[in-house]
Design an enzyme around this catalytic site. Sequence first.
Site, PDB file in Angstrom:
ATOM      1  N   GLU A 241      35.546 -23.655 -55.195  1.00  0.00           N
ATOM      2  CA  GLU A 241      35.944 -23.097 -56.492  1.00  0.00           C
ATOM      3  C   GLU A 241      35.318 -21.720 -56.678  1.00  0.00           C
ATOM      4  O   GLU A 241      34.273 -21.415 -56.093  1.00  0.00           O
ATOM      5  CB  GLU A 241      35.473 -24.056 -57.599  1.00  0.00           C
ATOM      6  CG  GLU A 241      35.837 -23.586 -59.003  1.00  0.00           C
ATOM      7  CD  GLU A 241      35.673 -24.672 -60.067  1.00  0.00           C
ATOM      8  OE1 GLU A 241      35.115 -25.748 -59.759  1.00  0.00           O
ATOM      9  OE2 GLU A 241      36.121 -24.428 -61.207  1.00  0.00           O
TER      10      GLU A 241
ATOM     11  N   ASN B 213      44.332 -29.311 -63.380  1.00  0.00           N
ATOM     12  CA  ASN B 213      43.063 -29.957 -63.026  1.00  0.00           C
ATOM     13  C   ASN B 213      42.399 -30.470 -64.295  1.00  0.00           C
ATOM     14  O   ASN B 213      42.367 -29.765 -65.305  1.00  0.00           O
ATOM     15  CB  ASN B 213      42.123 -28.937 -62.359  1.00  0.00           C
ATOM     16  CG  ASN B 213      40.693 -29.457 -62.259  1.00  0.00           C
ATOM     17  OD1 ASN B 213      40.395 -30.330 -61.453  1.00  0.00           O
ATOM     18  ND2 ASN B 213      39.802 -28.941 -63.109  1.00  0.00           N
ATOM     19  N   GLU B 214      41.883 -31.665 -64.249  1.00  0.00           N
ATOM     20  CA  GLU B 214      41.181 -32.260 -65.401  1.00  0.00           C
ATOM     21  C   GLU B 214      41.893 -31.897 -66.706  1.00  0.00           C
ATOM     22  O   GLU B 214      41.296 -31.338 -67.637  1.00  0.00           O
ATOM     23  CB  GLU B 214      39.693 -31.834 -65.414  1.00  0.00           C
ATOM     24  CG  GLU B 214      38.956 -32.369 -64.193  1.00  0.00           C
ATOM     25  CD  GLU B 214      37.428 -32.362 -64.281  1.00  0.00           C
ATOM     26  OE1 GLU B 214      36.878 -31.761 -65.214  1.00  0.00           O
ATOM     27  OE2 GLU B 214      36.803 -32.984 -63.396  1.00  0.00           O
TER      28      GLU B 214
ATOM     29  N   TYR C 211      31.674 -38.213 -60.421  1.00  0.00           N
ATOM     30  CA  TYR C 211      30.417 -37.666 -59.898  1.00  0.00           C
ATOM     31  C   TYR C 211      29.295 -38.685 -60.065  1.00  0.00           C
ATOM     32  O   TYR C 211      29.217 -39.382 -61.080  1.00  0.00           O
ATOM     33  CB  TYR C 211      30.044 -36.378 -60.650  1.00  0.00           C
ATOM     34  CG  TYR C 211      30.892 -35.189 -60.255  1.00  0.00           C
ATOM     35  CD1 TYR C 211      30.611 -34.459 -59.113  1.00  0.00           C
ATOM     36  CD2 TYR C 211      31.991 -34.811 -61.029  1.00  0.00           C
ATOM     37  CE1 TYR C 211      31.390 -33.367 -58.740  1.00  0.00           C
ATOM     38  CE2 TYR C 211      32.776 -33.717 -60.661  1.00  0.00           C
ATOM     39  CZ  TYR C 211      32.470 -33.003 -59.515  1.00  0.00           C
ATOM     40  OH  TYR C 211      33.245 -31.931 -59.136  1.00  0.00           O
TER      41      TYR C 211
ATOM     42  N   GLU D 114      37.509 -34.721 -56.474  1.00  0.00           N
ATOM     43  CA  GLU D 114      36.156 -34.260 -56.807  1.00  0.00           C
ATOM     44  C   GLU D 114      35.228 -35.456 -56.787  1.00  0.00           C
ATOM     45  O   GLU D 114      35.419 -36.416 -57.549  1.00  0.00           O
ATOM     46  CB  GLU D 114      36.116 -33.577 -58.179  1.00  0.00           C
ATOM     47  CG  GLU D 114      36.763 -32.207 -58.156  1.00  0.00           C
ATOM     48  CD  GLU D 114      36.590 -31.411 -59.435  1.00  0.00           C
ATOM     49  OE1 GLU D 114      35.549 -31.564 -60.115  1.00  0.00           O
ATOM     50  OE2 GLU D 114      37.512 -30.636 -59.761  1.00  0.00           O
TER      51      GLU D 114
HETATM   52  O1  AHR Z   1      33.091 -29.207 -59.530  1.00  0.00           O
HETATM   53  C1  AHR Z   1      32.650 -28.632 -60.712  1.00  0.00           C
HETATM   54  C2  AHR Z   1      33.578 -28.920 -61.892  1.00  0.00           C
HETATM   55  O2  AHR Z   1      33.565 -30.285 -62.164  1.00  0.00           O
HETATM   56  C3  AHR Z   1      35.037 -28.616 -61.685  1.00  0.00           C
HETATM   57  O3  AHR Z   1      35.340 -27.288 -61.936  1.00  0.00           O
HETATM   58  C4  AHR Z   1      35.701 -29.493 -62.683  1.00  0.00           C
HETATM   59  O4  AHR Z   1      37.006 -29.865 -62.300  1.00  0.00           O
HETATM   60  C5  AHR Z   1      34.760 -30.671 -62.811  1.00  0.00           C
HETATM   61  O5  AHR Z   1      34.488 -30.979 -64.118  1.00  0.00           O
END
Ligand code: AHR
Length: 516
Positions: free
Chosen positions: A46, A193-194, A261, A320
């Site tokens: 990114e 995205n998101e 995450y 992600e």
């Molecule tokens: O990977 C960092 C961020 O995490 C990304 O930009 C976003 O899609 C997610 O919230």
Amino acid sequence: MKKCIVILFAVFFTSCLLAQNTAQLVVNGYNPQTTISRHIYGHFSEHLGRCIYDGFWVSDTLNVKKQGRIRLDVVDALKKIQVPNLRWPGGCFADEYHWRDGIGPRNQRPYMVNTNWGGVSEDNSFGTHEFLELCSLLNCEPYIAGNVGSGTVEEMAKWVEYLNSDAKSTMTDLRKQNGRNEPWRVKFWGVGNESWGCGGNMTADFYADQYKRYAVYCRNYNNAPLLKIASGANTADYNWTETLMKNVGAGRMWGLTLHYYTLPSGSWVTQGKGSATSFDEKEYFTTMKSCLYMEELVTRHSTIMDKYDPAKKCALVVDEWGVWTDVEPGTNPGFLFQQNSLRDALIAGTTLNIFNNHSDRVRMANLAQTVNVLQSIVLTQGTKMLLTPTYYVFDLYKVHQDAKLLPVNISSPDYVSGNAKIPAVNVSASQDSTGAVHISLVNIDAAKKINIKAALGGINFKNIKGQIITSGKFTDINTFDKPYNVIINAFNGAKKEGNDLLVELPPLSVVMLELK
Ligand code: AHR
């Protein structure tokens, strides 16, 4: 008599203790069906912190081997692990990115503020042509995320035309004028995205309608069919998956994403997620528990997808994932720069085992993010570059790419902390096109060696080759001064007994066995 009873008890308790440290594994080598897509081993780059700028794309004056401004030591390292695809330009950045700012003569490109990531100036010197040149150097598929949040349908449609059409048009003339005659024929195409968050704060229903509208105009040009990927759920938002599957349907999406995450402290606060390098066993345990939650997420999202798409046409794309810690002290909080420890290697090995075992549905995934951001595989500092413990896991596991999944069944001893427990060992296995079988094993337990007895149905082998990633402490890292603390070494702890396999798996280890 008394002496005999004492001995019997001693034998009984010893064997109980031994049993506690013994895992029973069954690997089914009969008639494997599912292919582990190599795209599970994808990465993410990114416009964030030092991933693109000062990571892949460096100053003209930096004294390293470069092609243009692309750093070739980084490229060579990534080629070695056979990176299959690279996602770009974000992330949150994708929904503020206007692709026309990143084409044409570099000194005429507009500047913008990267509002998501540190408020720094973005000079757009790395744009479409530069990204696709990077992918061609890496010999990987580009995966581009288009802008739904702040862009228009026309803007996205024109980008696809610029990239993929071989007909004469204003867009393709512009591409030629900028130095590229042939279309690139980009396949993987993210529609936003998101979209539930930084990509527009939409509801699932609203996004489903937006997806359909944008996706119609992302055309399939001559010999360039798009594999369209819808923005999917955050973690356990099962309603999002249900709504997309119901309202959009598998026929209109090649894939639907999931973002998750691993947070050491379980909290999203800016500083308080937990350190990347300094943590105790309690925090190590909770982090590994949080990593293992991926199994439940993938299972439950897949179950919903199965309801609408029993033929499994639509892929679950975990584009992600990884551990997200506090930034390194003294670095820009908006740059998400974190070190990478042996713990991260165990997270990577465990997560990739989960993806392999679900490869009937999970057909693409992208670790966040490749260089200098979050769970990186490469870190750079001036002319120096180091490969992180996570990098070495991707190096070990590359043998699984496009191999046939061999289903596994394991009964593992627990790794216990207070009242909580998690399975100490996780595993996946595959057979490649030459017939070689690869078994990847992770022992999360911080102190105990685990003995594994494996029954291998339908697998004949004569020789075993082993490789291991381990180190004394879960906090061990590679540094620019000592870059080879945590690397791959030969492993001799596996042997054949009859047609069974016996393995002594050291604590805190990722092991790859090759049976031939
Ligand atoms: O990977 C960092 C961020 O995490 C990304 O930009 C976003 O899609 C997610 O919230």
